[in-house]
Design a protein around this motif. Structure first.
Motif, mmCIF file in Angstrom:
data_model
loop_
_atom_site.group_PDB
_atom_site.id
_atom_site.type_symbol
_atom_site.label_atom_id
_atom_site.label_comp_id
_atom_site.label_asym_id
_atom_site.label_seq_id
_atom_site.Cartn_x
_atom_site.Cartn_y
_atom_site.Cartn_z
ATOM 1 N N THR A 544 -36.984 20.606 -34.178
ATOM 2 C CA THR A 544 -35.754 20.720 -33.385
ATOM 3 C C THR A 544 -35.346 22.167 -33.177
ATOM 4 O O THR A 544 -34.416 22.445 -32.416
ATOM 5 C CB THR A 544 -34.597 19.970 -34.066
ATOM 6 N N ARG A 545 -36.020 23.087 -33.860
ATOM 7 C CA ARG A 545 -35.685 24.510 -33.720
ATOM 8 C C ARG A 545 -36.969 25.290 -33.428
ATOM 9 O O ARG A 545 -37.723 25.624 -34.342
ATOM 10 C CB ARG A 545 -35.026 25.045 -34.995
ATOM 11 N N THR A 546 -37.224 25.520 -32.138
ATOM 12 C CA THR A 546 -38.447 26.200 -31.741
ATOM 13 C C THR A 546 -38.157 27.272 -30.692
ATOM 14 O O THR A 546 -37.191 27.168 -29.929
ATOM 15 C CB THR A 546 -39.483 25.208 -31.168
ATOM 16 N N ALA A 569 -35.850 26.583 -27.512
ATOM 17 C CA ALA A 569 -34.452 27.004 -27.476
ATOM 18 C C ALA A 569 -34.295 28.418 -26.940
ATOM 19 O O ALA A 569 -33.206 28.789 -26.482
ATOM 20 C CB ALA A 569 -33.846 26.921 -28.882
ATOM 21 N N ALA A 570 -35.349 29.220 -26.996
ATOM 22 C CA ALA A 570 -35.295 30.601 -26.516
ATOM 23 C C ALA A 570 -36.711 31.061 -26.215
ATOM 24 O O ALA A 570 -37.679 30.580 -26.816
ATOM 25 C CB ALA A 570 -34.649 31.507 -27.545
ATOM 26 N N GLY A 692 -28.551 29.507 -34.510
ATOM 27 C CA GLY A 692 -27.107 29.377 -34.369
ATOM 28 C C GLY A 692 -26.330 30.451 -35.091
ATOM 29 O O GLY A 692 -25.175 30.254 -35.465
ATOM 30 N N GLN A 693 -26.953 31.618 -35.278
ATOM 31 C CA GLN A 693 -26.308 32.743 -35.957
ATOM 32 C C GLN A 693 -25.992 33.835 -34.944
ATOM 33 O O GLN A 693 -26.803 34.136 -34.068
ATOM 34 C CB GLN A 693 -27.219 33.298 -37.053
ATOM 35 N N ASP A 694 -24.819 34.423 -35.081
ATOM 36 C CA ASP A 694 -24.393 35.469 -34.159
ATOM 37 C C ASP A 694 -24.602 36.827 -34.819
ATOM 38 O O ASP A 694 -23.857 37.208 -35.728
ATOM 39 C CB ASP A 694 -22.922 35.272 -33.781
#
Length: 702
Positions: A544-546, A569-570, A692-694
């Motif tokens: 889910t995080r790629t 995601a990016a 999800g980190q800024d």
């Protein structure tokens, strides 16, 4: 050798991509004792942390090994070690002598601007290139120096207005490459002309042919010449035109002649390479190999001086990928193609000391073994094949070889290969601890071809986010450590990094290359998606995080992926091809593109035609001095992302996309401070969209 796509989009060939060993970093069979650090004064010290990959400053300060020189008797071996200077803004190199029996190395040069390109003479003196400031010139070009075998201080052998670019010594004769302005009759006239252009602030060049640029520099008006060392440098190639742009040459064992790559004009504003023999006494030049259907290069003269081994690369077409083979020609005879039946591409050429074999390296299943080829029959014998890639192979008496080897588990380090194939590490630099482990995965493509990849796994438990990292080339593979594209820096941030070899990759045979030929967006793309699926099926991966990223051809694939799937995601795209309709005529070797892509192929494979389907945040990175993939690709990509993609800029001008621009960098990002910013920006961009980190952009970006 003339550039082809096998080295075209990635830059210098030695410079391949990173390569992992199958075993994790905790198991390094054959490495012997941990080598001692090869860095001292003039190079920044390496601080201590969990691993050097957890801190960019520590990573950039790690010493880097390149090149090998071996004395004629095989008793001395010298390498180059590169480290940061005290300001941490420049890399500086020094020469180190290795103990051939495995003892400690010692630094033997200490120039403030560094030394490079070591080369032994027949007498055992060590030649090297160095820029040593004088009272008249605080930033001179590199000149040729000698460190006597008998001891004492190094002394300058040759200083030329344009500097020295390459040197080869054999049989008591030393030949080096430099350049002169075409209207200069000698080196004195060349110096006066250069000074006049500088004083008048004239940089204009009037071209009469093609190409006009190469990699990151403008060509002309100077032309490369070869010089023989004597009481004064002697030009052995007067009026060469543009023929010596490729400075690949070898000197005969008796010192009587040179075999050099000689470029000749070809139809369609192209250049084709031949081999010539240059008599060092008379300067007479005769053609040795002129193959209308191929480029030839990397000549190596046999120990008896009678035969030349070289690499032949067929002229590609839109329908057929090039074929690279090893050839030999006995001087005065006809060439023989040795490895036509061997389904691998030789990447380097050297002779065994006794002349019984031609020693070559070749990509092979994500590795780079060393082979011996019989110069009579063409039979190929494996000398050493393990989880490493070997480069800079040099022969010594008694069947001994010296080389550098690396893998994705270890950076390049020197080794001795005995006649029985046993490999012994030579002490030089400490091999860094890694922030994770290495594994190998494979899957089956839609057409039944096997597709494999290295996968770097981070420390810790639980599923990790996945970063698909696509290699450049496209005729290349992930098979050797690379300081610039280093997956362990991302592993230290918690990512699993997938390093696949899709269609077009080398080391899997000619049919594997052909499967993606002229169809960049097809078999390579479906291979990448298939191996990503295989990675995501691993319980250690969080599907889910790629994210996906790549540079050069890898950047092209990142752009293609962005327009054909929303699974990531990016996406990070570096020095990438975007609009193929404009690219071919603007790259520094447009004739290569014209050979390999028809207008129909260009249209079918151009990522810019799918910009309206891009629904993924993208980070675009490009250097203005990139002449291989010109800056216009990034400028057009950036404008069309913001104006025409499915994620355009908002009415107030804000956007999720980012553009990291380097006015002074080329196809790669070479300066240490810029490399640091590159990773900081990439890590921040991925952290925002994948984790999800800024994270704030680097302060030095203002």
């Amino acid at each position: 050798m003339s550039s082809t796509l096998s080295t075209w989009w990635v830059g210098a060939a030695t410079v391949a991509a990173p390569k992992p060993g199958r075993r994790g970093p905790e198991a390094r069979p054959g490495f012997g004792p941990e080598p001692r650090p090869c860095y001292e004064e003039g190079m920044a010290a390496v601080p201590v942390s969990a691993t050097p990959f957890d801190d960019l400053d520590e990573f950039l300060a790690l010493p880097r090994v390149s090149g090998v020189a071996v004395s004629p008797d095989g008793t001395r071996v010298v390498t180059t070690v590169v480290g940061l200077d005290d300001s941490r803004t420049e890399f500086v190199s020094a020469l180190w002598e290795l103990d051939t029996d495995g003892g400690p190395a010692r630094r033997i040069t200490h120039g403030p601007a560094g030394e490079s390109s070591p080369e032994f003479t027949a007498a055992g003196d060590l030649l090297f290139l160095a820029a040593r400031p004088t009272a008249d010139d605080d930033k001179p070009p590199k000149s040729l120096w000698s460190l006597p075998a008998a001891g004492g201080e190094a002394f300058e052998v040759a200083r030329l207005p344009a500097g020295v670019d390459a040197v080869v010594s054999s049989g008591g004769t030393t030949v080096f490459a430099s350049s002169m302005l075409p209207s200069a009759t000698d080196l004195g006239a060349d110096e006066k002309l250069r000074r006049a252009r500088k004083d008048a602030k004239v940089s204009a060049v009037l071209h009469t042919g093609y190409p006009v640029r190469a990699w990151d520099h403008d060509l002309g008006p100077a032309q490369t010449h070869l010089f023989a060392v004597g009481d004064a440098p002697r030009d052995i190639t007067p009026a060469p035109g543009e023929a010596l742009r490729d400075t690949s040459f070898d000197v005969s064992p008796d010192g009587d002649f040179v075999i050099a790559v000689w470029g000749v004009p070809a139809p369609g504003a192209a250049v084709r390479s031949t081999l010539v023999r240059i008599d060092l006494g008379t300067g007479e030049r005769t053609t040795v190999v002129d193959d209308a259907g191929a480029d030839v290069g990397t000549p190596a003269i046999s120990p008896d001086g009678q035969t030349v081994a070289y690499i032949r690369e067929t002229i590609s077409s839109p329908q057929r990928a090039p074929r690279i083979t090893l050839c030999v020609v006995r001087l005065g005879g006809e060439p023989t193609e040795l490895t036509l039946d061997w389904d691998r591409w030789p990447t380097s050429v050297a002779w065994s000391a006794d002349g019984s074999s031609v020693i070559v390296t070749a990509d092979d299943n994500g590795r780079g073994p060393v082979y011996a080829v019989d110069p009579g029959s063409g039979a190929v014998r494996t000398i050493v094949s393990d989880d490493f890639t070997y480069s800079d192979v040099r022969s010594a008496p008694g069947g001994v070889l010296f080389a550098l080897r690396s893998s994705y588990a270890t950076p390049a380090h020197p080794v001795r290969i005995d006649a029985d194939g046993a490999v012994h590490s030579l002490e030089c630099v400490a091999l860094p601890e890694l922030p994770g482990t290495l594994t190998e995965i494979s899957t089956v493509a839609d057409d039944g071809r096997p597709v494999r990849a290295w996968m770097v796994l981070p420390r810790g438990e639980g599923p990790a986010p996945l970063l698909l990292w696509i290699h450049g080339g496209p005729l290349a593979s992930w098979n050797a450590w690379h300081w610039r594209w280093n997956p362990w820096l991302m592993a230290a941030q918690g990512y699993a990094v997938l390093l696949p070899d899709p269609a077009l990759s080398t080391g899997y045979g000619q049919d594997f290359i052909q499967s993606g030929w002229g169809a960049w967006g097809f078999a390579p793309y479906t291979d990448l998606m298939a191996i990503t699926d295989a990675a995501c099926a691993d319980p250690r991966i969080d599907e889910t995080r790629t994210a996906a990223m790549g540079g050069s051809f890898g950047g092209y694939m990142a752009n293609w992926i962005a327009g054909h799937t929303d699974r990531f995601a990016a996406i990070v795209t570096h020095a990438s091809l975007w609009a193929l309709d404009q690219f071919g005529a603007t790259t520094d070797g447009g004739y290569w593109w014209a050979r390999e892509m028809t207008p129909e192929m260009t249209s079918a494979n151009s990522p810019h035609l799918f910009v309206s389907d891009i629904n993924t945040p993208m980070l675009v990175i490009h250097g203005d001095k990139d002449y291989r993939v010109p800056i216009g690709e990034a400028l057009r990509l950036w404008y069309e992302l913001l104006s025409r993609s499915a994620l355009p800029a908002a009415a107030d001008g804000t956007t999720v996309h980012r553009f990291l621009y380097y006015p002074s960098e080329n196809h790669w990002v070479q300066r240490p401070q810029h490399a640091k910013i590159w990773y900081q920006v990439v890590q921040a961009f991925l952290a925002r969209h994948v984790l999800g980190q800024d994270i704030e952009a680097p302060e030095l970006l203002g």
